[in-house]
Design a protein around this motif. Structure first.
Motif, PDB file in Angstrom:
ATOM      1  N   GLN A   1      -4.044 -17.782  -1.375  1.00  0.00           N
ATOM      2  CA  GLN A   1      -2.726 -18.595  -2.057  1.00  0.00           C
ATOM      3  C   GLN A   1      -2.676 -19.969  -1.278  1.00  0.00           C
ATOM      4  O   GLN A   1      -3.269 -19.997  -0.121  1.00  0.00           O
ATOM      5  CB  GLN A   1      -1.440 -17.667  -1.936  1.00  0.00           C
ATOM      6  N   PRO A   2      -2.162 -20.965  -1.748  1.00  0.00           N
ATOM      7  CA  PRO A   2      -2.247 -22.172  -1.002  1.00  0.00           C
ATOM      8  C   PRO A   2      -1.598 -22.196   0.324  1.00  0.00           C
ATOM      9  O   PRO A   2      -2.207 -22.806   1.167  1.00  0.00           O
ATOM     10  CB  PRO A   2      -1.351 -22.919  -1.858  1.00  0.00           C
ATOM     11  N   ASP A   3      -0.865 -21.287   0.988  1.00  0.00           N
ATOM     12  CA  ASP A   3      -0.106 -21.295   2.177  1.00  0.00           C
ATOM     13  C   ASP A   3      -1.248 -20.327   3.154  1.00  0.00           C
ATOM     14  O   ASP A   3      -0.649 -20.046   4.119  1.00  0.00           O
ATOM     15  CB  ASP A   3       1.216 -20.731   2.084  1.00  0.00           C
ATOM     16  N   ASP A   4      -2.382 -19.979   2.648  1.00  0.00           N
ATOM     17  CA  ASP A   4      -3.145 -19.371   3.436  1.00  0.00           C
ATOM     18  C   ASP A   4      -3.087 -17.794   3.309  1.00  0.00           C
ATOM     19  O   ASP A   4      -3.717 -17.002   4.020  1.00  0.00           O
ATOM     20  CB  ASP A   4      -3.458 -19.707   4.833  1.00  0.00           C
ATOM     21  N   THR A   5      -1.970 -17.383   2.617  1.00  0.00           N
ATOM     22  CA  THR A   5      -1.711 -15.977   2.338  1.00  0.00           C
ATOM     23  C   THR A   5      -3.114 -15.360   2.004  1.00  0.00           C
ATOM     24  O   THR A   5      -3.858 -15.808   0.752  1.00  0.00           O
ATOM     25  CB  THR A   5      -0.506 -15.601   1.599  1.00  0.00           C
ATOM     26  N   VAL A   6      -3.640 -14.181   2.307  1.00  0.00           N
ATOM     27  CA  VAL A   6      -4.681 -13.465   1.753  1.00  0.00           C
ATOM     28  C   VAL A   6      -4.305 -12.249   1.142  1.00  0.00           C
ATOM     29  O   VAL A   6      -3.613 -11.396   1.833  1.00  0.00           O
ATOM     30  CB  VAL A   6      -5.842 -13.297   2.805  1.00  0.00           C
ATOM     31  N   LEU A   7      -4.361 -12.348  -0.142  1.00  0.00           N
ATOM     32  CA  LEU A   7      -4.269 -11.046  -0.973  1.00  0.00           C
ATOM     33  C   LEU A   7      -5.414 -10.077  -1.101  1.00  0.00           C
ATOM     34  O   LEU A   7      -6.457 -10.615  -1.702  1.00  0.00           O
ATOM     35  CB  LEU A   7      -3.651 -11.457  -2.246  1.00  0.00           C
ATOM     36  N   VAL A   8      -5.220  -8.872  -0.438  1.00  0.00           N
ATOM     37  CA  VAL A   8      -6.594  -8.099  -0.536  1.00  0.00           C
ATOM     38  C   VAL A   8      -6.086  -6.888  -1.588  1.00  0.00           C
ATOM     39  O   VAL A   8      -5.243  -6.384  -1.336  1.00  0.00           O
ATOM     40  CB  VAL A   8      -7.104  -7.529   0.759  1.00  0.00           C
ATOM     41  N   ARG A   9      -6.933  -6.795  -2.547  1.00  0.00           N
ATOM     42  CA  ARG A   9      -6.903  -5.698  -3.419  1.00  0.00           C
ATOM     43  C   ARG A   9      -7.170  -4.229  -2.822  1.00  0.00           C
ATOM     44  O   ARG A   9      -8.330  -4.282  -2.516  1.00  0.00           O
ATOM     45  CB  ARG A   9      -7.335  -6.190  -4.764  1.00  0.00           C
ATOM     46  N   ILE A  10      -6.423  -3.333  -3.070  1.00  0.00           N
ATOM     47  CA  ILE A  10      -6.603  -2.133  -2.691  1.00  0.00           C
ATOM     48  C   ILE A  10      -6.734  -1.051  -3.960  1.00  0.00           C
ATOM     49  O   ILE A  10      -5.736  -1.145  -4.687  1.00  0.00           O
ATOM     50  CB  ILE A  10      -5.641  -1.405  -1.803  1.00  0.00           C
ATOM     51  N   ALA A  11      -8.009  -0.520  -4.388  1.00  0.00           N
ATOM     52  CA  ALA A  11      -7.992   0.321  -5.303  1.00  0.00           C
ATOM     53  C   ALA A  11      -7.454   1.624  -5.146  1.00  0.00           C
ATOM     54  O   ALA A  11      -6.959   2.408  -6.236  1.00  0.00           O
ATOM     55  CB  ALA A  11      -9.421   0.313  -5.937  1.00  0.00           C
ATOM     56  N   ARG A  12      -7.612   2.230  -3.887  1.00  0.00           N
ATOM     57  CA  ARG A  12      -7.321   3.494  -3.436  1.00  0.00           C
ATOM     58  C   ARG A  12      -5.817   3.549  -3.450  1.00  0.00           C
ATOM     59  O   ARG A  12      -5.209   2.717  -3.118  1.00  0.00           O
ATOM     60  CB  ARG A  12      -8.021   4.027  -2.469  1.00  0.00           C
ATOM     61  N   SER A  13      -5.278   5.016  -3.691  1.00  0.00           N
ATOM     62  CA  SER A  13      -4.002   5.215  -3.379  1.00  0.00           C
ATOM     63  C   SER A  13      -3.799   5.386  -1.844  1.00  0.00           C
ATOM     64  O   SER A  13      -4.548   6.063  -1.023  1.00  0.00           O
ATOM     65  CB  SER A  13      -3.663   6.661  -4.086  1.00  0.00           C
ATOM     66  N   GLU A  14      -2.446   4.999  -1.508  1.00  0.00           N
ATOM     67  CA  GLU A  14      -1.913   5.193  -0.041  1.00  0.00           C
ATOM     68  C   GLU A  14      -1.069   6.395  -0.107  1.00  0.00           C
ATOM     69  O   GLU A  14       0.034   6.295  -0.966  1.00  0.00           O
ATOM     70  CB  GLU A  14      -1.333   3.791   0.441  1.00  0.00           C
ATOM     71  N   MET A  15      -1.139   7.442   0.609  1.00  0.00           N
ATOM     72  CA  MET A  15      -0.410   8.716   0.785  1.00  0.00           C
ATOM     73  C   MET A  15      -0.118   8.903   2.099  1.00  0.00           C
ATOM     74  O   MET A  15       0.403  10.155   2.619  1.00  0.00           O
ATOM     75  CB  MET A  15      -1.084   9.690   0.289  1.00  0.00           C
TER      76      MET A  15
END
Lengths: 177, 742
Positions: free
Chosen positions: B67-81
């Motif tokens: 994102q323009p403010d340098d936020t990095v979105l990492v996509r996570i495909a696995r479920s978190e439990m």
């Protein structure tokens, strides 16, 4: 219609008198941080404070709550997660799945209010909530840390607790075997 | 956790069928295939969508949005439990991306989005401790490809060669010192560039990692501290109604009838629903009202022939399997039967382990909404795509008209894997009330009564020694229920099911037995019951580790050799197994004096591609009360992506293992489970939890799992310590059923 004081706010609740406080809070008041785990006061995921006392709300009927009772849920424990227990919980990375942690935090806050500097044995006796992920060692470390933050106010003390906690973990590069 | 593979192959096969499966009640299998192009997954580092999952920011590839403010979105495909995979995967992407870790956040694509983009995020299922070990390469390449594109965009802007451009913590600089920018500023331009060929991407040496390999704090803690995290059970939708369900208490039994007139007048009740031919639900305006009405609902069940089954009759069935002439022999080396027959001294021991419920803290639940052209659910699942398949099959709508909104799980442990029975129920109810979102929640009692339990088994272990006390052969036979037979459509002729012998494999890499005995025979006698079974965290390594490692203790005693030394004699070919055994022994001070009344036990075993060992310290009081004082564990999972979270998984595995060892059993009477809640299915509490110390000994030459491997060494380490304390072996779990006398 019943009047309920939750986290300093008054709610008019239209629920049957035998409705457990847990389900009143979750479904009528609309606060879902308090969790359903067993319904029989075994696991403690539903722990809240009534007038400062720890209560397993799944087994506490609405009929037992007085309009003057002050109910505190996890949402009302502090502003912006500033309670020493919450601060310590974050520092030690206690939660795994997190589902039981509202109850654990409410139980720990209650313990520290009555006993600002609990021993391991005091913690054993007071912290009887179930955590299926098995965060017990970190809960113990975090309760000690919260006590230090509370009574001595020192970050350094808390840091020492954190170091004590992590002392059990060793990483050894074993090289090729 | 669908079909187990003995030696999981890396994604080298160019194209294979990925089975999305979901078992309906009673073990009938419905499934269908989606094509899964392994090579395409390799290319995910280069796949870009204009829309993206979030729709905001510049998508560099499937894994990275900036994102323009340098936020990095990492996509996570696995479920978190709770297992921490979300943080570990983000660390791996960020490591290669060279971004500012403080600006990393995550988002989860939905299974529907994955399908719509030809499964660009690969396998979303989360089980078998595979979350990191089977996706580390393509997510790291995603991070690396994004970095290369961002640097190129900066170089293009400055009209300099990319070789003169470098990055630290999302800040890009030119070697001249004249130019400086950030990821956020060049991301839009970078996203328009041609992605690099994934084959040419060189990944970092893990020994040089700066973000991965470190004990960074979890990314998902904050909203677990103040009640603001929305689990599936907390979902609220406009106009939503609540459902409580009851399935026939006897598996394979049927719902005959119910008298809804008795409950329709109760407060809040809207409808009584036949969910399927063995389940009924009450729908009301609150769950508590639905549950009260369900409890009051007169129901007639046809319990069927299995209503006469009991733990006693199941135990007899398994005992028959231990001695039956026929059994599947997975390993037969150097004629162990003959060697033991001719041995000067023979020992034999029979062990047993019971059914276990998963008992996740968040009971099964699912919110579903059905209309004529859309089926949706909000759910805690270990397999979003299996949930999608279940939704489609049960609603009758094509996959493209279905979607699943995953919520982090309040515990999984294998319960929320392939079966998705609770998704089927929720959409079956919603289908009878179109347009109305239905949140279905199981009571704890329903959750205990309708699980896919850890399969029950017994094991007969035999060994022979020559006149000098030297071991000549080992023969083991496991008799018990098969997970694959219950869940899978694949026939298993002759009871040939290697999965039930997990941990005894000859082949390296996954769950290899770490001993070379002079002769060895490993057998399985499949004996199935009507009780549903499935993967339970650690699956078959748990009981198989117990059988092998407790019998190692018995063999060591028969040979008159120290248990650690006895094991070492057979481990010359297994340096990694030996490495963790030695590490645990050293940290625990094996052989050093202990306070009076304290005793040690040791064990090692392998599962999920990782090596585990443990040493327990226990005492047993005059009254027979057990205290577990200390548990030292050692693990080699190859690469340690987040050591503190590995430790957390080991701490948790020890709690799960101790609970099972000490208290865990689900017994059967009149065809149904007898335990119903935490009062009769006890969990270990804080006061009983020992001091746990963890040693991680990574060898940096393989990728092993973390969530499950440790559990299998907990029971044998504790049981062997009890043997040392009392002089008597405990062979039947749980411990609470045994009288321990010092």
């Amino acid at each position: 219609m019943v009047k309920l004081n939750v986290n300093g706010k008054t709610y008019d609740v239209n629920a049957e008198p035998d409705t457990p406080l847990l389900w009143t809070i979750r479904e009528h008041v609309g606060l879902t941080g308090t969790k359903y785990g067993c319904g029989v006061a075994q696991c403690g995921a539903c722990s809240v404070h009534i007038n400062g006392n720890l209560v397993r709300s799944c087994s506490y009927p609405l009929s037992a709550v007085k309009p003057t009772d002050k109910i505190t849920t996890i949402e009302g424990l502090s502003a912006k997660r500033s309670h020493p227990v919450q601060v310590a919980w974050a520092a030690v990375d206690v939660p795994q799945c997190g589902y039981c942690q509202s109850g654990q935090i409410m139980a720990a806050a209650s313990l520290l209010k009555k006993n600002p500097h609990p021993t391991d044995r005091d913690i054993d006796e007071a912290m009887t909530n179930i955590c299926r992920c098995g965060t017990y060692q970190r809960i113990r470390a975090a309760v000690h840390m919260a006590a230090d933050l509370n009574t001595k106010g020192g970050r350094q003390v808390a840091t020492d607790e954190l170091l004590n906690h992590t002392a059990g973990l060793t990483v050894v590069d074993a090289g090729k075997v | 956790m669908t079909l187990a593979k003995k030696s999981p192959k890396p994604a080298s096969a160019s194209r294979r069928k990925f089975i999305i499966s979901s078992a309906a009640g009673g073990g009938m299998m419905l499934g269908f295939s989606l094509s899964f192009n392994a090579q395409a997954l390799e290319n995910t580092a280069t796949q870009v969508s204009k829309t993206g999952a979030s729709g905001s920011g510049a998508e560099l590839n499937a894994w990275v949005v900036i994102q323009p403010d340098d936020t990095v979105l990492v996509r996570i495909a696995r479920s978190e439990m709770g297992q921490g995979t979300l943080t570990g995967l983000a660390q791996l992407v960020a490591e290669e991306l060279e971004c500012d870790w403080k600006k990393v956040t995550t988002e989860a694509p939905t299974p529907g989005q994955n399908l719509a983009r030809e499964r660009v995020w690969g396998d979303m299922s989360t089980g078998g401790s595979r979350g990191i070990r089977t996706s580390h390469e393509y997510v790291r390449k995603g991070g690396a490809a994004a970095r290369m594109m961002l640097l190129q965009a900066a170089a293009d802007q400055w009209k300099v060669p990319v070789s003169e451009v470098s990055v630290t913590d999302s800040v890009i600089t030119h070697s001249s010192g004249k130019h400086k920018t950030t990821y956020g500023k060049v991301a839009t331009a970078a996203a328009k560039l041609t992605p690099p060929d994934p084959k040419g991407i060189k990944l970092k040496d893990p020994r040089s990692w700066k973000i991965a390999g470190k004990s960074v704090k979890r990314l998902d803690t904050v909203n677990k501290l103040d009640g603001s995290k929305v689990y599936a059970i907390d979902v609220k939708l406009p106009g939503m109604l609540l459902a409580a369900v009851k399935d026939c208490p006897v598996y394979t039994g049927k719902l005959v009838s119910y008298d809804e007139s008795k409950v329709m007048g109760m407060p809040g009740v809207r409808k009584v629903v036949r969910v399927n031919d063995h389940t009924v639900a009450v729908v009301a305006d609150t769950w508590w009202r639905a549950k009260k009405a369900l409890d009051a609902l007169p129901i007639v069940w046809e319990e069927g022939p299995n209503a006469n089954r009991s733990s006693a009759s199941i135990a007899e069935q398994l005992a028959e399997g231990l001695n039956a002439p026929e059994a599947y022999a997975m390993r037969d080396e150097n004629d162990a039967l003959k060697a033991i027959d001719g041995a000067a001294k023979k020992i034999e021991a029979v062990y047993s382990t019971p059914f276990l419920a998963h008992a996740t803290m968040e009971p099964m639940n699912c919110t579903a909404r059905y209309t004529a052209d859309k089926a949706e659910c909000w759910v805690a699942t270990q397999s979003g795509e299996a949930a999608l398949a279940a939704l489609s099959e049960e609603s009758g709508l094509p996959l493209a008209k279905c979607d699943v909104y995953k919520h982090d799980l309040g515990g999984g442990f294998g319960r929320r894997g392939g079966s998705q029975d609770y998704v089927r129920q929720a959409i079956a109810i919603a289908k009878q009330m179109p347009g109305i979102p239905i949140k279905m929640i199981w009571s704890r009692e329903e959750d205990m009564a309708h699980d896919f339990y850890r399969p029950i088994s017994q094991a007969k272990m035999r060994a022979g020694f020559d006149a000098n006390g030297k071991l000549v052969g080992v023969h083991l036979r496991v008799s018990g229920q098969s997970i694959n037979a219950f869940l899978s459509p694949v026939p298993l002729p002759g009871g040939k099911d290697d999965r039930q012998l997990q941990g005894y494999y000859k082949e390296p890499g996954d769950a290899q037995l770490g001993y070379t005995f002079p002769s060895l025979r490993v057998e399985y006698a499949m004996r199935n019951t009507h009780v549903p079974v499935g993967p339970w965290r650690g699956v078959n390594t748990n009981q198989n580790g117990l059988y092998m490692e407790c019998f190692m203790e018995e063999m060591a005693r028969a040979a008159g050799v120290d248990s650690l030394e006895f094991r070492r004699q057979f481990m010359k070919d297994f340096p990694k197994h030996l490495g963790v055994l030695n590490a645990a022994a050293e940290k625990a001070g094996w052989g050093s004096p202990l306070p009076a009344g304290r005793f040690r036990g040791i064990a090692q075993f392998m599962g999920y591609g990782s090596y585990s060992a443990a040493v327990a310290e226990v005492s047993v009081s005059d009254k027979g009360d057990l205290t577990v004082h200390r548990l030292v564990s050692a693990t080699n999972c190859g690469h340690a992506v987040n050591p503190d979270q590995i430790s957390a998984q080991i701490e948790g595995g020890i709690a799960l293992g101790l609970t099972a060892t000490w208290f865990g059993e689900m017994t059967v009477e009149k065809g149904r489970m007898q335990q119903s809640n935490f009062h009769d299915y006890q969990m270990i509490r804080l006061a009983q939890y020992p001091k746990v110390e963890t040693v991680i000994v990574p060898t940096y030459d393989f990728w092993g799992g973390v969530g499950e491997p440790t559990i299998c060494v907990v029971a044998p380490a504790v049981l062997n310590a009890i043997y040392a304390a009392t002089g008597k072996p405990v062979r039947n779990l749980p411990i609470k059923n045994n009288k321990l006398v010092a």
